[in-house]
Design a protein around this motif. Structure first.
Motif, short mmCIF file in Angstrom:
data_model
loop_
_atom_site.label_atom_id
_atom_site.label_comp_id
_atom_site.label_asym_id
_atom_site.label_seq_id
_atom_site.Cartn_x
_atom_site.Cartn_y
_atom_site.Cartn_z
N ARG A 125 0.85 -1.19 0.00
CA ARG A 125 0.00 0.00 0.00
C ARG A 125 0.88 1.24 0.00
N ASP A 156 -8.20 -6.35 1.85
CA ASP A 156 -8.67 -5.03 1.43
C ASP A 156 -8.21 -3.96 2.43
N VAL A 158 -6.96 -0.86 4.40
CA VAL A 158 -6.93 0.61 4.22
C VAL A 158 -6.50 1.22 5.55
N GLU A 172 -4.87 8.88 2.90
CA GLU A 172 -5.47 7.55 2.98
C GLU A 172 -4.72 6.64 2.03
N SER A 173 -4.49 5.42 2.47
CA SER A 173 -3.69 4.50 1.67
C SER A 173 -4.46 3.99 0.45
N SER A 174 -3.71 3.57 -0.53
CA SER A 174 -4.27 2.94 -1.72
C SER A 174 -3.31 1.84 -2.15
N TRP A 176 -0.55 0.03 -4.00
CA TRP A 176 0.64 0.57 -4.67
C TRP A 176 0.96 -0.25 -5.90
#
Length: 225
Positions: A125, A156, A158, A172-174, A176
């Motif tokens: 992430r 999932d 986050v 906020e993470s996404s 990578w």
């Protein structure tokens, strides 16, 4: 270093001598962990001695968050299982790549050679945010209450980066994904790559462009192990 290493060291031996030896080893491990904690509690994320380092921000990462890269710099040398670390960030834009890892003990009888725990790890992430001078940030995420929740969270995952008081969310993470240039070099006919005219980077770009999603995930897992 994981707490499971200590539990193994403290496992009763067959004799008093064995128990004493295990106790000494466990005590030594505790001292080592304390020493590691004091020397690696704040990891610098830059090269050289930039002037802005005097006002560096801090990102606090719990043991469940394992940071692998910051601003392109490899942090793998500082990874220690289950050990919280603080990362010193230069003021300005920062990119942090990490994975989430959670460990749950198995219930019931465990056969010889079988792991005694379930380990769930997320795909890499990324969070990107502007760090302010002398500010302190931390990761914030839900805590699973069961093994099934932990497994789902890893799939999932986050997390957010917040100010240390939790009052402000800054990122906020996404998921990578490595950047791939749009002008990808085609793979030579016959599937042969790595010719004299083709650099390693160009080869990786072309292979990535043709890889399936499963192949990409497998590569990312391998890259961050």
């Amino acid at each position: 270093m994981s707490i499971f290493h200590l539990l193994t060291a403290l496992k009763p031996g067959r004799s008093k001598a064995g128990q004493s030896a295990r106790f000494i080893v466990a005590f030594g491990l505790l001292l080592a962990m304390a020493g590691c904690s004091s020397t690696l509690s704040r990891v610098e994320t830059w090269d050289g001695e930039p002037a802005a380092a005097a006002n560096a921000a801090t990102l606090k990462a719990p043991g469940a968050i394992q940071v692998s890269r910051i601003n392109g710099r490899n942090m793998s040398n500082f990874l220690m299982d289950d050990l919280p670390l603080d990362y010193a960030l230069l003021p300005g834009e920062n990119e942090v790549i990490f994975t989430y890892k959670t460990i749950w003990a198995k219930s019931g009888v465990v056969e010889n050679g079988e792991s005694k725990v379930h380990v769930y790890t997320s795909e890499p992430r990324v969070v990107r945010f502007n760090a302010e001078q002398d500010e302190v940030y931390r990761f914030q995420f839900d805590q699973p209450e069961s093994r099934s929740e932990a497994e789902q969270m890893a799939e999932d995952f986050v997390a957010t980066v917040v100010t240390v008081d939790g009052q402000e969310v800054v990122a906020e993470s996404s998921v990578w994904t490595p950047a791939v240039a749009s002008d990808r070099t085609p793979i030579p006919e016959g599937g042969q790559v790595g010719s004299a005219e083709t650099t390693a980077l160009e080869t990786l770009k072309s292979v990535w462009a043709t890889a399936t999603e499963e192949e990409k995930k497998a590569f990312l897992r391998w890259a961050f192990e």
